[in-house]
Motif scaffolding. Structure first.
Motif, PDB file in Angstrom:
ATOM      1  N   HIS A  70       9.794   5.510   5.595  1.00  0.00           N
ATOM      2  CA  HIS A  70       8.641   5.849   6.435  1.00  0.00           C
ATOM      3  C   HIS A  70       7.699   4.661   6.670  1.00  0.00           C
ATOM      4  N   ILE A  71       7.928   3.558   5.998  1.00  0.00           N
ATOM      5  CA  ILE A  71       7.039   2.398   6.088  1.00  0.00           C
ATOM      6  C   ILE A  71       7.350   1.586   7.340  1.00  0.00           C
ATOM      7  N   ASP A 101       0.810  -1.218   0.000  1.00  0.00           N
ATOM      8  CA  ASP A 101       0.000   0.000   0.000  1.00  0.00           C
ATOM      9  C   ASP A 101       0.843   1.268   0.000  1.00  0.00           C
ATOM     10  N   GLY A 102       2.131   1.159   0.283  1.00  0.00           N
ATOM     11  CA  GLY A 102       2.996   2.328   0.274  1.00  0.00           C
ATOM     12  C   GLY A 102       2.790   3.268   1.452  1.00  0.00           C
ATOM     13  N   VAL A 103       1.974   2.864   2.406  1.00  0.00           N
ATOM     14  CA  VAL A 103       1.672   3.688   3.569  1.00  0.00           C
ATOM     15  C   VAL A 103       2.120   2.987   4.850  1.00  0.00           C
ATOM     16  N   SER A 104       1.683   1.738   5.017  1.00  0.00           N
ATOM     17  CA  SER A 104       2.029   1.021   6.241  1.00  0.00           C
ATOM     18  C   SER A 104       2.839  -0.242   5.985  1.00  0.00           C
ATOM     19  N   ILE A 105       2.780  -0.752   4.754  1.00  0.00           N
ATOM     20  CA  ILE A 105       3.490  -1.993   4.443  1.00  0.00           C
ATOM     21  C   ILE A 105       3.922  -2.016   2.986  1.00  0.00           C
TER      22      ILE A 105
END
Length: 134
Positions: A96-97, A61-65
């Motif tokens: 940042h992940i 997802d490029g946000v959390s994982i």
């Protein structure tokens, strides 16, 4: 060596790279080969002049994982720091992940490569992983 972010690659050169490392599960199906790059979250290709010699492919997802789905270097170009650089660029881009995950062969040289890049085996986090292969 040139490192290029891309969401399109020539299917013949991509197939040739995967063949060079013996990864036939993708190359046996041309429809799969045609869709893996455009359907990835992010892809970084390594070129020696005009030749595709390495690739790292990220899904997630490029946000959390993110999941490092593929990291491969043509055997003719291995042990030259290309895989390490592909991974380093990726780790910086996705610093940042919270969860960066990959699954790979249980070989000492492979484990040493990833551990030298700061990754740990999941059991070191008190975790376990599950998979199903078809």
């Amino acid at each position: 060596m040139n490192y290029i972010e891309t969401n399109t690659l020539n299917i013949e050169e991509l197939t040739s790279l995967y063949h060079s490392v013996g990864w036939s599960s993708y190359t046996n199906d041309p429809k799969v080969m045609a869709s893996i790059i455009p359907n990835s979250l992010w892809t970084l290709a390594a070129y020696d002049k005009e030749e595709l010699v390495g690739l790292i492919r990220i899904i997630g997802d490029g946000v959390s994982i993110i999941y490092i789905q593929d990291l491969l270097v043509n055997p003719s170009h291995q042990r030259q720091g290309i895989g390490k650089e592909l991974l380093n660029i990726t780790m910086k881009k996705f610093a940042h992940i919270r969860q960066i995950v990959l699954m790979t062969e249980d070989e000492e040289k492979t484990k040493a490569f990833y551990e030298s890049s700061g990754l740990k085996q999941v059991n070191e986090y008190g975790a376990i992983s599950f998979a199903q292969f078809k």
